[in-house]
Motif scaffolding. Structure first.
Motif, PDB file in Angstrom:
ATOM      1  N   LEU A   1       0.726  -0.831   0.207  1.00 51.67           N
ATOM      2  CA  LEU A   1       0.103   0.118   0.163  1.00 51.67           C
ATOM      3  C   LEU A   1       0.645   1.125  -0.340  1.00 51.67           C
ATOM      4  CD1 LEU A   1      -3.319  -1.217   2.603  1.00 51.67           C
ATOM      5  CD2 LEU A   1      -3.267  -0.877  -0.028  1.00 51.67           C
ATOM      6  N   ASN A   2       0.784   1.631  -1.330  1.00 45.78           N
ATOM      7  CA  ASN A   2       1.618   3.113  -0.953  1.00 45.78           C
ATOM      8  C   ASN A   2       2.857   3.230  -1.035  1.00 45.78           C
ATOM      9  OD1 ASN A   2       1.054   6.414  -1.594  1.00 45.78           O
ATOM     10  ND2 ASN A   2       1.236   6.919   0.461  1.00 45.78           N
ATOM     11  N   GLY A   3       3.597   1.689  -1.631  1.00 44.69           N
ATOM     12  CA  GLY A   3       5.081   1.449  -1.534  1.00 44.69           C
ATOM     13  C   GLY A   3       5.544   0.989  -0.371  1.00 44.69           C
ATOM     14  N   LYS A   4       4.755   0.549   0.772  1.00 42.27           N
ATOM     15  CA  LYS A   4       5.037   0.215   1.366  1.00 42.27           C
ATOM     16  C   LYS A   4       4.637  -1.606   1.643  1.00 42.27           C
ATOM     17  CE  LYS A   4       5.346   3.615   4.597  1.00 42.27           C
ATOM     18  NZ  LYS A   4       5.151   4.853   3.936  1.00 42.27           N
ATOM     19  N   THR A   5       5.272  -2.503   2.193  1.00 41.07           N
ATOM     20  CA  THR A   5       4.576  -3.424   2.930  1.00 41.07           C
ATOM     21  C   THR A   5       4.164  -3.271   4.181  1.00 41.07           C
ATOM     22  OG1 THR A   5       5.951  -4.826   1.538  1.00 41.07           O
ATOM     23  CG2 THR A   5       5.222  -6.191   3.177  1.00 41.07           C
ATOM     24  N   VAL A   6       2.425  -3.153   3.969  1.00 43.44           N
ATOM     25  CA  VAL A   6       1.770  -3.187   5.543  1.00 43.44           C
ATOM     26  C   VAL A   6       1.022  -4.182   5.390  1.00 43.44           C
ATOM     27  CG1 VAL A   6       0.064  -1.015   6.110  1.00 43.44           C
ATOM     28  CG2 VAL A   6       1.934  -0.981   4.894  1.00 43.44           C
ATOM     29  N   THR A   7       0.660  -4.340   6.945  1.00 45.46           N
ATOM     30  CA  THR A   7       0.185  -5.318   7.271  1.00 45.46           C
ATOM     31  C   THR A   7      -1.392  -4.913   8.339  1.00 45.46           C
ATOM     32  OG1 THR A   7       1.783  -6.672   8.127  1.00 45.46           O
ATOM     33  CG2 THR A   7      -0.748  -7.414   9.278  1.00 45.46           C
ATOM     34  N   VAL A   8      -2.637  -5.511   7.211  1.00 46.54           N
ATOM     35  CA  VAL A   8      -3.659  -4.775   7.543  1.00 46.54           C
ATOM     36  C   VAL A   8      -4.919  -6.187   8.738  1.00 46.54           C
ATOM     37  CG1 VAL A   8      -3.057  -3.527   5.555  1.00 46.54           C
ATOM     38  CG2 VAL A   8      -3.829  -5.142   5.506  1.00 46.54           C
ATOM     39  N   HIS A   9      -5.819  -5.557   9.035  1.00 45.98           N
ATOM     40  CA  HIS A   9      -7.038  -6.358   8.889  1.00 45.98           C
ATOM     41  C   HIS A   9      -8.087  -6.916   7.792  1.00 45.98           C
ATOM     42  CE1 HIS A   9      -6.341  -4.951  13.902  1.00 45.98           C
ATOM     43  NE2 HIS A   9      -6.099  -6.134  13.538  1.00 45.98           N
ATOM     44  N   ILE A  10      -7.653  -7.756   7.561  1.00 44.54           N
ATOM     45  CA  ILE A  10      -8.426  -8.130   6.735  1.00 44.54           C
ATOM     46  C   ILE A  10      -9.985  -8.971   6.373  1.00 44.54           C
ATOM     47  CG2 ILE A  10      -6.682  -9.927   5.663  1.00 44.54           C
ATOM     48  CD1 ILE A  10      -8.198  -8.868   2.457  1.00 44.54           C
ATOM     49  N   GLY A  11     -11.047  -7.966   5.993  1.00 39.74           N
ATOM     50  CA  GLY A  11     -12.470  -9.578   5.183  1.00 39.74           C
ATOM     51  C   GLY A  11     -13.075  -8.869   7.393  1.00 39.74           C
TER      52      GLY A  11
ATOM     53  N   LYS B   1      -0.987   6.896   7.624  1.00 39.25           N
ATOM     54  CA  LYS B   1      -2.117   6.403   7.659  1.00 39.25           C
ATOM     55  C   LYS B   1      -2.647   7.457   7.014  1.00 39.25           C
ATOM     56  CE  LYS B   1      -1.801   3.765  12.222  1.00 39.25           C
ATOM     57  NZ  LYS B   1      -2.946   3.283  13.989  1.00 39.25           N
ATOM     58  N   ASN B   2      -2.918   8.750   7.040  1.00 42.34           N
ATOM     59  CA  ASN B   2      -3.692   9.127   6.522  1.00 42.34           C
ATOM     60  C   ASN B   2      -3.227   9.531   5.221  1.00 42.34           C
ATOM     61  OD1 ASN B   2      -5.204  10.029   8.866  1.00 42.34           O
ATOM     62  ND2 ASN B   2      -3.970  11.613   9.160  1.00 42.34           N
ATOM     63  N   GLU B   3      -1.582   8.709   5.095  1.00 40.79           N
ATOM     64  CA  GLU B   3      -1.146   9.199   3.633  1.00 40.79           C
ATOM     65  C   GLU B   3      -1.653   7.901   2.777  1.00 40.79           C
ATOM     66  OE1 GLU B   3       3.305   9.389   4.249  1.00 40.79           O
ATOM     67  OE2 GLU B   3       3.152  11.483   3.991  1.00 40.79           O
ATOM     68  N   ILE B   4      -1.787   6.612   3.444  1.00 41.45           N
ATOM     69  CA  ILE B   4      -1.579   5.248   2.930  1.00 41.45           C
ATOM     70  C   ILE B   4      -3.834   5.024   3.004  1.00 41.45           C
ATOM     71  CG2 ILE B   4      -2.827   3.009   3.147  1.00 41.45           C
ATOM     72  CD1 ILE B   4      -0.168   2.587   4.232  1.00 41.45           C
ATOM     73  N   LEU B   5      -4.613   5.558   3.415  1.00 43.47           N
ATOM     74  CA  LEU B   5      -6.412   5.747   3.987  1.00 43.47           C
ATOM     75  C   LEU B   5      -6.159   6.892   2.237  1.00 43.47           C
ATOM     76  CD1 LEU B   5      -6.812   6.801   7.681  1.00 43.47           C
ATOM     77  CD2 LEU B   5      -7.487   4.255   6.436  1.00 43.47           C
ATOM     78  N   SER B   6      -5.872   7.847   2.361  1.00 40.73           N
ATOM     79  CA  SER B   6      -5.836   8.831   1.089  1.00 40.73           C
ATOM     80  C   SER B   6      -5.787   7.805  -0.163  1.00 40.73           C
ATOM     81  CB  SER B   6      -4.685   9.704   1.119  1.00 40.73           C
ATOM     82  OG  SER B   6      -5.033  10.660   0.154  1.00 40.73           O
ATOM     83  N   SER B   7      -4.657   7.341  -0.420  1.00 40.46           N
ATOM     84  CA  SER B   7      -4.100   6.109  -2.041  1.00 40.46           C
ATOM     85  C   SER B   7      -5.389   5.249  -1.989  1.00 40.46           C
ATOM     86  CB  SER B   7      -2.944   5.377  -1.342  1.00 40.46           C
ATOM     87  OG  SER B   7      -2.671   4.666  -0.670  1.00 40.46           O
ATOM     88  N   ILE B   8      -5.624   4.638  -0.704  1.00 42.32           N
ATOM     89  CA  ILE B   8      -6.853   3.816  -0.333  1.00 42.32           C
ATOM     90  C   ILE B   8      -8.487   4.135  -1.211  1.00 42.32           C
ATOM     91  CG2 ILE B   8      -8.455   2.368   0.929  1.00 42.32           C
ATOM     92  CD1 ILE B   8      -5.621   2.036   2.715  1.00 42.32           C
TER      93      ILE B   8
END
Length: 596
Positions: free
Chosen positions: A59-69, A342-349
């Motif tokens: 996400l946004n150039g980073k490998t990020v662990t997220v909550h999914i599903g 976080k805000n940068e990633i949320l913006s890209s999403i």
């Protein structure tokens, strides 16, 4: 005057009959009157994965662990979908059951209640709905309030499942009648699940053709197959059966669309949905939505007056949370991103149509929380008893001077899988191979709980994969794994088995270490040398089936589409095995002689 009266009466009757015929034709073909837009959302194969899970994404150039599903997140995504679109249809393409402790403990009730709260428009049966027989499926369907369709699964008269589903349903959406036909996968359900003898399974293609014709005879020209027959079979149906517009598929767990590569994911095919032409040349679209409620399939289909799709706009979305973004620091420890990142990633999403950061639906989160609390308590319940120490875990993966036999726990898990498969469906599996890293702990004497089962076998996405394999390929598979262990790979690759035993040596090179292999002949009730030219049926877990942990030969077999993922959970298999046996001790042998 009489002639005039007769003529007038005749004209009046003709006019009335003509009006009745026009009215009848209009009623029978209301779905063909002008252009129409239908918005479809769908999931498949959630397999009792009710909670959100963790996954690394790019996400946004980073490998990020997220909550999914998680079904609460799916619920919110579907709520958004329904609010943002007109003429919506929300579908579930089967395999709601089997896969996590939620199913093991609640036997489908938790799945059914959350599905009811989401209010899917239609659900079709998958093969895993039959994993524990007719009785459990009935109890699941008794709780489920969603319409169920399955045209090629036919209970006998008097079966406890008689009348629990229909071949199809006709749903009026925006004044248009949409036909939705249910199809289940036949071979896998019969061979790898446990339907009763009073259930008949009919050919997928012929059944689809039969009910498409029946719907067309009712004047319906917008027809969807809700088909758990798998991606490849549904592509075949689309190419062979006229009259189908859209196929929403399940069973194969495929992520479709090269657009998902941007997140570090590996799709099975380049396009969501897949477009083919039916025999009459009309387009048919086939869509699948990955698995475990990680993704919501979405599309806008535009039909012409003849019920043919003229345009289809897809927007499938990976569903992640909006508050958990973890990266590895210099020490390799997981840390949360700061608010700016976080805000940068949320913006890209926000600017990406193929991913959505969504909060969980509050009502479903509360419903799930009730089951989570109960799961915590039930997890402490006893499954059975372990009578002696059974070595396993990382310290016992490879036979050595401290433990010449290696991982008895891995062999025990292999024995439980072989027992299940030889007593399910056709029972034609010859042997099982398990990598030691799949089995995480030593079993100590005493009571064995549900929680301990998930400590022993924690990889809930690991399922049982069955494939044909020659004796020569079996030898190469063992050679691959041992070579990987000895040349810088993980010790977790070391192979153990049930129904198969072998001797090998640390000395040598790839292809020369395995000296002897025997398989158990169940008919003769004795061990016999493996035949290099003979074809056998092998079961492994889905992780090594993909070629992971150095199992390159298995990876090639899987790439050739020779095998079948049963999607049976090895954790649940072990739980059921111990429940049946009540007490379990150490196996007589690990089936491995390794000269270290």
């Amino acid at each position: 005057m009489k002639k005039l009266l007769l003529l007038g009466l005749t004209l009046a009757l003709f006019s009335a009959a003509n009006l009745e015929a026009k009215t009848s034709r209009k009623a029978n073909s209301q779905s063909s009157s002008g252009a129409f837009e239908l918005n479809v959302a769908h999931i498949n194969d959630h397999h009792s994965h009710l909670e959100e899970e963790k996954m690394p994404l790019k996400l946004n150039g980073k490998t990020v662990t997220v909550h999914i599903g998680g079904l609460p997140r799916v619920a919110q995504a579907i709520k958004n979908f329904r609010q943002s679109n007109k003429n919506t249809l929300v579908l579930h393409a089967g395999d709601a059951l089997t896969g996590t402790l939620y199913y093991t403990l609640f036997e489908g009730k938790a799945d059914a209640e959350l599905m009811n709260a989401i209010n899917f428009d239609v659900f079709t049966l998958g093969n895993h709905e039959f994993d524990d027989g007719n009785k459990l499926l009935k109890s699941f369907l008794d709780v489920l309030k969603i319409p169920v369709v399955s045209a090629n699964v036919v209970p006998d008269k008097g079966s406890i499942l008689e009348g629990k589903w229909k071949p199809y349903m006709i749903k009026n959406i925006g004044g248009q009648n949409i036909g939705i036909i249910g199809i289940d996968v036949v071979k896998k359900t019969k061979e790898s699940s446990s339907p009763g003898d009073d259930i008949k399974f009919l050919d997928e293609i012929e059944t689809a053709r039969k009910y498409v014709n029946e719907l067309q005879s009712k004047g319906i020209n917008k027809i969807i197959l809700l088909s758990h027959a798998g991606y490849e079979k549904n592509v075949e149906i689309g190419q062979k059966v006229d009259g189908v517009d859209l196929i929403i598929t399940g069973d194969t767990h495929y992520l479709l669309g090269k657009e998902f590569e941007q997140f570090g994911l590996v799709p099975e095919a380049d396009s969501y949905p897949k477009k083919v032409n039916s025999p009459n040349g009309n387009p048919v679209y086939i869509a699948e939505a990955w698995n475990y409620s990680y993704l919501l399939g979405q599309m806008k289909a535009k039909f012409d007056k003849n019920g043919v799709i003229t345009e289809l706009i897809p927007t499938p979305k990976v569903l992640i949370g909006d508050d958990f973004f973890e990266v590895k620091n210099a020490e390799g420890k997981g840390v949360q991103l700061d608010q700016k990142e976080k805000n940068e990633i949320l913006s890209s999403i926000k600017n990406n149509k193929n991913i959505a950061a969504i909060k969980n639906d509050s009502a479903l989160a509360k419903l799930l929380e009730r089951y989570q609390k109960e799961k915590t308590e039930l997890g402490k319940r006893t499954v059975g008893k372990i009578t002696e120490e059974i070595p396993g875990g990382s310290d016992n993966r490879v036979p050595n001077e401290h433990n010449k036999d290696g991982s008895f726990a891995t062999t025990l898990v292999a024995e439980s899988v072989l027992h299940k498969l030889r007593n399910t469906g056709t029972g034609n599996v010859d042997f099982v191979i398990v990598n030691a890293g799949n089995v995480r702990i030593t079993l100590n004497p005493g009571v064995f709980t549900y929680d301990l089962a998930y400590s022993l076998l924690p990889f809930t996405s690991n399922t049982v994969f069955i494939t044909d394999i020659t004796g020569a390929e079996v030898k190469q598979t063992l050679e691959d794994a041992i070579d990987y262990v000895l040349n810088g790979g993980s010790t977790g690759a070391f192979p153990y088995g049930a129904g198969i035993r072998y001797e090998a040596t640390k000395e040598g090179k790839l292809g020369t270490r395995v000296k002897k292999i025997e398989v158990f002949d169940f008919k003769a009730n004795k061990w016999v040398p493996i035949d290099a030219k003979k074809s056998y049926m092998l079961a492994v877990n889905s992780y090594i089936a993909k070629g992971k942990d150095g199992y390159t030969t298995l990876g090639k077999i899987t790439a050739q589409k020779r095998g079948t993922d049963t999607h049976l959970s090895d954790t649940k298999i072990f739980i059921d095995y111990l429940k049946e046996k009540k007490e379990i001790g150490k196996p007589k042998s690990t089936n491995v002689i390794f000269k270290y």
